[in-house]
Motif scaffolding. Sequence first.
Motif, mmCIF file in Angstrom:
data_model
loop_
_atom_site.group_PDB
_atom_site.id
_atom_site.type_symbol
_atom_site.label_atom_id
_atom_site.label_comp_id
_atom_site.label_asym_id
_atom_site.label_seq_id
_atom_site.Cartn_x
_atom_site.Cartn_y
_atom_site.Cartn_z
ATOM 1 N N PRO A 1 -3.440 -6.811 -12.064
ATOM 2 C CA PRO A 1 -3.169 -7.107 -10.795
ATOM 3 C C PRO A 1 -1.895 -6.046 -10.662
ATOM 4 N N SER A 2 -2.164 -5.590 -9.153
ATOM 5 C CA SER A 2 -1.020 -4.571 -8.713
ATOM 6 C C SER A 2 0.142 -5.313 -8.309
ATOM 7 N N ARG A 3 1.241 -4.686 -8.225
ATOM 8 C CA ARG A 3 2.465 -5.393 -7.606
ATOM 9 C C ARG A 3 2.090 -5.239 -6.059
ATOM 10 N N ASP A 4 2.686 -6.565 -5.360
ATOM 11 C CA ASP A 4 2.527 -6.392 -3.897
ATOM 12 C C ASP A 4 3.508 -5.171 -3.181
ATOM 13 N N VAL A 5 2.914 -4.582 -2.173
ATOM 14 C CA VAL A 5 3.482 -3.585 -1.401
ATOM 15 C C VAL A 5 3.651 -4.186 -0.236
ATOM 16 N N TYR A 6 2.756 -4.825 0.439
ATOM 17 C CA TYR A 6 2.493 -5.571 1.762
ATOM 18 C C TYR A 6 2.635 -7.116 1.719
ATOM 19 N N ASP A 7 2.169 -7.694 2.820
ATOM 20 C CA ASP A 7 1.638 -9.018 3.037
ATOM 21 C C ASP A 7 0.577 -9.140 3.813
ATOM 22 N N GLU A 8 0.151 -10.641 3.933
ATOM 23 C CA GLU A 8 -1.104 -10.611 4.842
ATOM 24 C C GLU A 8 -0.972 -10.041 6.071
ATOM 25 N N ASN A 9 0.344 -10.165 6.848
ATOM 26 C CA ASN A 9 0.505 -9.851 8.177
ATOM 27 C C ASN A 9 1.006 -8.514 8.336
ATOM 28 N N THR A 10 0.798 -7.499 7.344
ATOM 29 C CA THR A 10 1.102 -5.986 7.691
ATOM 30 C C THR A 10 0.022 -5.335 8.337
ATOM 31 N N PRO A 11 0.338 -4.647 9.185
ATOM 32 C CA PRO A 11 -0.850 -3.899 10.266
ATOM 33 C C PRO A 11 -1.536 -2.822 9.176
ATOM 34 N N PHE A 12 -2.670 -2.655 9.636
ATOM 35 C CA PHE A 12 -3.645 -1.556 8.825
ATOM 36 C C PHE A 12 -4.381 -0.787 9.581
ATOM 37 N N ALA A 13 -4.197 0.344 9.384
ATOM 38 C CA ALA A 13 -4.978 1.372 10.376
ATOM 39 C C ALA A 13 -5.924 2.169 9.198
ATOM 40 N N MET A 14 -7.112 2.350 9.750
ATOM 41 C CA MET A 14 -8.204 2.939 8.867
ATOM 42 C C MET A 14 -7.862 4.597 8.967
ATOM 43 N N ASP A 15 -7.850 4.953 7.766
ATOM 44 C CA ASP A 15 -7.545 6.581 7.605
ATOM 45 C C ASP A 15 -6.249 7.143 8.175
ATOM 46 N N ARG A 16 -5.192 6.404 8.200
ATOM 47 C CA ARG A 16 -3.901 6.415 8.574
ATOM 48 C C ARG A 16 -2.902 5.991 7.573
ATOM 49 N N ALA A 17 -2.220 7.073 7.104
ATOM 50 C CA ALA A 17 -1.158 6.678 6.183
ATOM 51 C C ALA A 17 -0.325 5.390 6.583
ATOM 52 N N THR A 18 0.264 4.634 5.813
ATOM 53 C CA THR A 18 1.469 3.771 5.976
ATOM 54 C C THR A 18 2.904 4.441 5.726
ATOM 55 N N TRP A 19 3.625 4.272 6.751
ATOM 56 C CA TRP A 19 5.181 4.661 6.377
ATOM 57 C C TRP A 19 5.834 3.160 6.003
#
Length: 313
Positions: free
Chosen positions: A166-184
């Motif tokens: 199991p990986s440690r959580d970085v985000y939550d279920e409401n975090t926006p996601f964009a395909m092929d775009r890094a997250t700042w």
Amino acid sequence: MADTSNRQVICEVLMERAASDRDLVVLCSDSRGSASLAPFAEAYPKQFVEVGIAEQSLVSVAAGLAKCGKRPFAASPACFLSTRSLEQAKVGVAYSAANAKLIGISGGISYGALGMTHHSAQDIAAMASLPGMRVYIPSDRFQTRRLMEELATDDTPAYIRVGRNPSRDVYDENTPFAMDRATWLREGKDVTLIACGEMVKPATEAAALLQAAGIDAGVVDMYCIKPLDEEAVKKAAESRFIVTVEEHGPFGGLGSMVSQIVARHCPVPVLNLSLPDAPVIAGTAPEVFAYYGLDGSGIAESAQAFRKERGLV
């Protein structure tokens, strides 16, 4: 720490999609247990293919199914999938533009004590070198879910690498996601840490330590290794220097790709932190990461030393 691993999330998404998509097929190479795909095999036996310990056949069959209109997802340990079946991935999937998704499970040093034979410190370089093959390393269960939901509906080959535990959580279920775009995750004027996969969480910890030391540190989650988000790299280069962090060898991975973009468009110093160009020690993941300075404190120390060495104080 979440109780759900990224591989379990992959199974959940595939089962959800299989309920309405009869063309979705899952393939394993005697790896349904280690890939957490046993529930899929039980629920959808007619959409599951077991090829046994034969990674070349796994990829070849997946490519053939894709060319017949199916939507195959083939899972096998990353250390074997990226080496034993590289020829089949090159010719059967990439060259043929077959819509097969190759899932490398237990990537990086996930197998710990089993040592170099089971480590995959070259898979990103190998898979990214194939024309038309996308490469993704999600950082946590939430990002894995969003990525898999996208991949379950598109028509282009891809390699996805996830860890075993199991990986440690970085985000939550409401975090926006964009395909092929890094997250700042945060911006910083002094240094930007660009990380992927399980290295994202340690990078955020390193940034907090750097902030406490008076160094303004940003963090970018570059889960999309190929296609790499060039605009995010250019923005990161507005900092005084960049540090890349990856669970991979020093050649051909995230650090190499970021360095190419920086050298071409926006030259700033770049420090690449990775596993060594040598057999990796055996041990648990936390032990290995700490040994090679890939935990939060090690990343922060390396960034501070590089900053001083290059006169960026």
